[in-house]
Every structure is written in C-alpha cells, then in structure tokens.
Motif scaffolding. Sequence first.
Motif, PDB file in Angstrom:
ATOM      1  N   ASN A 229       0.912  -1.101  -0.110  1.00  0.00           N
ATOM      2  CA  ASN A 229       0.049   0.060   0.018  1.00  0.00           C
ATOM      3  C   ASN A 229       0.734   1.233   0.030  1.00  0.00           C
ATOM      4  OD1 ASN A 229      -1.538   2.218   2.089  1.00  0.00           O
ATOM      5  ND2 ASN A 229      -2.872   1.349   0.702  1.00  0.00           N
ATOM      6  N   ILE A 230       1.917   1.387   0.870  1.00  0.00           N
ATOM      7  CA  ILE A 230       2.759   2.367   0.953  1.00  0.00           C
ATOM      8  C   ILE A 230       3.529   2.635  -0.297  1.00  0.00           C
ATOM      9  CG2 ILE A 230       4.981   3.265   2.059  1.00  0.00           C
ATOM     10  CD1 ILE A 230       3.501   1.941   4.661  1.00  0.00           C
ATOM     11  N   LEU A 231       4.216   1.412  -0.894  1.00  0.00           N
ATOM     12  CA  LEU A 231       4.511   1.616  -2.331  1.00  0.00           C
ATOM     13  C   LEU A 231       3.922   2.012  -3.406  1.00  0.00           C
ATOM     14  CD1 LEU A 231       6.693  -1.592  -2.234  1.00  0.00           C
ATOM     15  CD2 LEU A 231       7.955   0.637  -1.700  1.00  0.00           C
ATOM     16  N   PHE A 232       2.571   1.675  -3.194  1.00  0.00           N
ATOM     17  CA  PHE A 232       1.693   1.965  -4.433  1.00  0.00           C
ATOM     18  C   PHE A 232       1.505   3.580  -4.113  1.00  0.00           C
ATOM     19  CE2 PHE A 232      -2.135   2.944  -6.258  1.00  0.00           C
ATOM     20  CZ  PHE A 232      -2.269   2.218  -7.318  1.00  0.00           C
ATOM     21  N   LYS A 233       1.255   4.168  -3.077  1.00  0.00           N
ATOM     22  CA  LYS A 233       1.144   5.668  -2.810  1.00  0.00           C
ATOM     23  C   LYS A 233       2.337   6.394  -3.325  1.00  0.00           C
ATOM     24  CE  LYS A 233       0.129   5.413   1.626  1.00  0.00           C
ATOM     25  NZ  LYS A 233      -0.091   6.134   2.811  1.00  0.00           N
ATOM     26  N   ASN A 234       3.453   5.826  -3.214  1.00  0.00           N
ATOM     27  CA  ASN A 234       4.753   6.512  -3.481  1.00  0.00           C
ATOM     28  C   ASN A 234       4.825   6.691  -5.063  1.00  0.00           C
ATOM     29  OD1 ASN A 234       6.952   7.381  -1.079  1.00  0.00           O
ATOM     30  ND2 ASN A 234       5.670   5.754  -0.418  1.00  0.00           N
ATOM     31  N   ILE A 235       4.538   5.400  -5.543  1.00  0.00           N
ATOM     32  CA  ILE A 235       4.573   5.544  -7.038  1.00  0.00           C
ATOM     33  C   ILE A 235       3.665   6.214  -7.660  1.00  0.00           C
ATOM     34  CG2 ILE A 235       4.505   3.880  -9.124  1.00  0.00           C
ATOM     35  CD1 ILE A 235       6.918   3.676  -7.737  1.00  0.00           C
ATOM     36  N   PHE A 236       2.408   6.365  -7.144  1.00  0.00           N
ATOM     37  CA  PHE A 236       1.389   7.234  -7.717  1.00  0.00           C
ATOM     38  C   PHE A 236       1.764   8.540  -7.486  1.00  0.00           C
ATOM     39  CE2 PHE A 236      -2.363   9.758  -6.924  1.00  0.00           C
ATOM     40  CZ  PHE A 236      -3.080   9.663  -8.021  1.00  0.00           C
ATOM     41  N   ILE A 237       2.589   8.949  -6.306  1.00  0.00           N
ATOM     42  CA  ILE A 237       2.836  10.539  -6.148  1.00  0.00           C
ATOM     43  C   ILE A 237       3.789  11.066  -7.166  1.00  0.00           C
ATOM     44  CG2 ILE A 237       4.016  12.154  -4.557  1.00  0.00           C
ATOM     45  CD1 ILE A 237       3.042  10.351  -2.498  1.00  0.00           C
ATOM     46  N   ILE A 238       4.953  10.140  -7.636  1.00  0.00           N
ATOM     47  CA  ILE A 238       5.895  10.586  -8.471  1.00  0.00           C
ATOM     48  C   ILE A 238       5.270  10.541  -9.904  1.00  0.00           C
ATOM     49  CG2 ILE A 238       6.836   8.344  -8.644  1.00  0.00           C
ATOM     50  CD1 ILE A 238       8.604  11.726  -8.690  1.00  0.00           C
ATOM     51  N   THR A 239       4.581   9.757 -10.262  1.00  0.00           N
ATOM     52  CA  THR A 239       4.341   9.726 -11.595  1.00  0.00           C
ATOM     53  C   THR A 239       3.199  10.830 -11.985  1.00  0.00           C
ATOM     54  OG1 THR A 239       2.471   8.028 -10.940  1.00  0.00           O
ATOM     55  CG2 THR A 239       4.602   7.058 -11.883  1.00  0.00           C
ATOM     56  N   THR A 240       2.186  10.780 -11.015  1.00  0.00           N
ATOM     57  CA  THR A 240       0.819  11.845 -11.252  1.00  0.00           C
ATOM     58  C   THR A 240       1.474  13.439 -10.939  1.00  0.00           C
ATOM     59  OG1 THR A 240      -0.644  10.177 -10.305  1.00  0.00           O
ATOM     60  CG2 THR A 240      -1.204  12.462 -10.365  1.00  0.00           C
ATOM     61  N   GLY A 241       2.323  13.390  -9.966  1.00  0.00           N
ATOM     62  CA  GLY A 241       2.907  14.785  -9.827  1.00  0.00           C
ATOM     63  C   GLY A 241       3.750  15.089 -10.838  1.00  0.00           C
TER      64      GLY A 241
END
Length: 412
Positions: free
Chosen positions: A40-52
């Motif tokens: 869950n934490i890894l998914f959030k971190n990947i989402f942040i950098i890509t979407t950001g």
Amino acid sequence: MEQLTTNNVWMMICTALVFFMHLGFAFLEIGLTRQKNTLNILFKNIFIITTGLLMYAAFGFNLMYPGFAEDALGVFGFAGFGLEAPMVKDSLDLTYNTGYTYWTDFLFQGMFAATAATIVSGAVAERIKILPFMIFTVLYVGFVYPIAGSWKWGEGFLHTLDTPFYDFAGSTLVHSVGGWAALVAVWLLGARIGKFRNGKSQAIPGHNIPLATAGVLILWLGWFGFNGGSVLSADPAGTSLTLVTTCLAAAAGGVVSAIVSTIMYKNLDLTMFLNGILGGLVAITAGADVMSPMDAIIVGSVGGILIVFAVSLVDKLKLDDPVGAIAVHLVCGVWGTLAVGLFGKLASGAQFLSQLIGVGTYAVFCTTTAFIIIFTLKKTMGIRVSEKEEIEGLDTHEHGMSAYPDFRLNEH
C-alpha cells in the motif's frame, strides 16, 4: 556554451539525485511500518511521483513560475497550460538561463513538487483509504504546492518584501508545506488501533529497520542534489560549500539526537538517530548556501534536539505519526527557516522578521487548504479504512495481494 553545458550537466545529475530520494522515502516508510501495509505504501509513493510529474507538466510549472508582472500582487499567476520551451530559429533558446536549459529547469523543479505529498504519505500510513489519498495528492501537489512556491521561488510577494524571505532549497517551501498538511491529516484521520492505550502511547515497531536505515542513507545522498542543485549552476564555490554544510548538519543532527534520546530514554534508539539525520538535513536546507561549517553544525544540532522533543510532543498530543514526518519536516523545517535570520551571512533582525512572516504565511495557507481538502473527503467518501481492514492489513484489502507472499501456501 561550454560553461552552460557544464552547468546543465550538473543540474541534470542533481535532478537524478532528487529523483532517487523517492526510493529513500519509500524504503524509510515501509521500514518503519508493518509488513501487512508494505505494498500500500509503495503504491502511494509510485502514484505520487508519476502523477506529480504529469500535473507539473500540465499546469504546475506555470503556476509556480507565472512570470508576475511588475505591478502584480505576487499572490497568484498562471502562464498557461503545458510546456512551451523558448525557441530561436527552430532551436532551443540557450539564453534561457546561464545555469540550465528550460527542459532541465522543468524536470529539476518537478522532482521537488512530489516531495510534499510523500511527506504526508508516511504520516498517514497504515490506516488511510487509498482513493481519498490519491485525490488529496492530485489537489495538493497540483495546485497548493505550486501556488505556495510561486510566492518565493516564482518571485511573488514574499520575494519582494523589503528584506526578501529566504528559503534556499525548501525547508519551508517543500518540507513544511508537506509537514503542515501531514499535521492536519493525522489529526483528522485519528491514531492507528492500539497506538494509545489508557492514555499512553504504545510503540508499534516497524518491520524492517535495515530497510529504513538504507532509506535514510539514500535520502542523505539525494540531498546532495536537493541542496547542491539549488545553487542552480555548477559554480564551484557555491556547490562545494553547500554540500559541506549539508553533510555537517546531517551528521550533527544525527549524533545530537542519539545523545539526547539516550539520556532521556536510557536506550540507544536507532530510529531516533536516523530521524535526527533527516532533521539536520531539513533544517540546513533553507540556508545551506549562506552558512559557515560551524553555523551548519549548530543548526543541525538544534534540529537533532528538536526531533527528540517533537516526537514526544506529537505522542502527548495523541497524534499518530508512524515515521516521525511531523517532527522531521514540519518542526525542523520551521527551525531551519528561522535559523537563516540567526546564523550565517544573512543574519539580522530584519531577516528574522521576514523569515517569521514566511513561516506564518505558509502555516496559514497550508493548514487551511489541507483542512478543506481532507475534511471534505472525510465527510463525503470517508478517509479511514474499516477496523477489520486495518487489523488484517491494507495490502490484502486495498490491493488484493501481499508484498511478501507466503509461498508455502502453494506447496503441494
């Protein structure tokens, strides 16, 4: 041309180092939390950098650097959607800046943008619903961060004060912007089940301290790009001094936090040592280019002391921050920003007042916007997983898989 090439290469290296910091954040967060929430934490971190990055390309970069007119208030501006590099005779305009090209400028700043939401990710770990967090990330990284950034780095009203507010690489503009949001989010979300019993804080150990340690060392390495790149050129004097002050503050923060926590709690706590290093790094970030080595050691040392007491204060306030993000990024971010007015080349009463104005401005703006976003999400779709989901783990319930599958279940 040769000088521009040298500067630009240095800036691209720093961009890569700042990108690498996202791996450090991911390692630190999963190391300090429980195994059942790793994916869950890894998914959030990947989402942040890509979407950001995508949002920063679509509109964030032009919100942060709108090119305020001379008579503008310097509060809000927008230079248009998308990226449009300046061209001369169908070729990239290399007079854009003596330190880097337009494309390098965008990418370096884009790497900073996602960091604010990453700070929040660690603070709300293990109990926040994934969809509301994703919506928050889009709004906070897409709009709040670049608007706030424009007030200083985009030459807005804080930059045009009689004594300009100063934040070299983002103790306030990046770290406390994320820290204020983390504080609001943790308050609205509530503590993890079992964190507070009979009014007392209970330790919930992380599942992989070696990984957390690796994360901190990666972050320290990445700070060479975070602060070193903020010189905005390969200037030998500027970059070398900045790297020295950055490293000394980190070392001092770590050592002092370890000593203070050992005196207070009678044990050699590695996690406090690690957060002390990060506290020193966050604290020096506002003034790394204007501090002497001794100034840096003092600023980092105070950051290390503040970490120990801030972690204790957060617990006493019944706020549950699994990774210490509020203590590291908010408390040390504020301290480092104010320290510019107390130590180094810019130290003066007028500068300290400007630093106070900047800290107060960002506190009001970030807590207000974060509250509006998160409270609205809480009332409309809910932000917290169910008790059953929290106990069994977010990996299974939010993602339908585990970061550490038990292969014995598949044996015949």
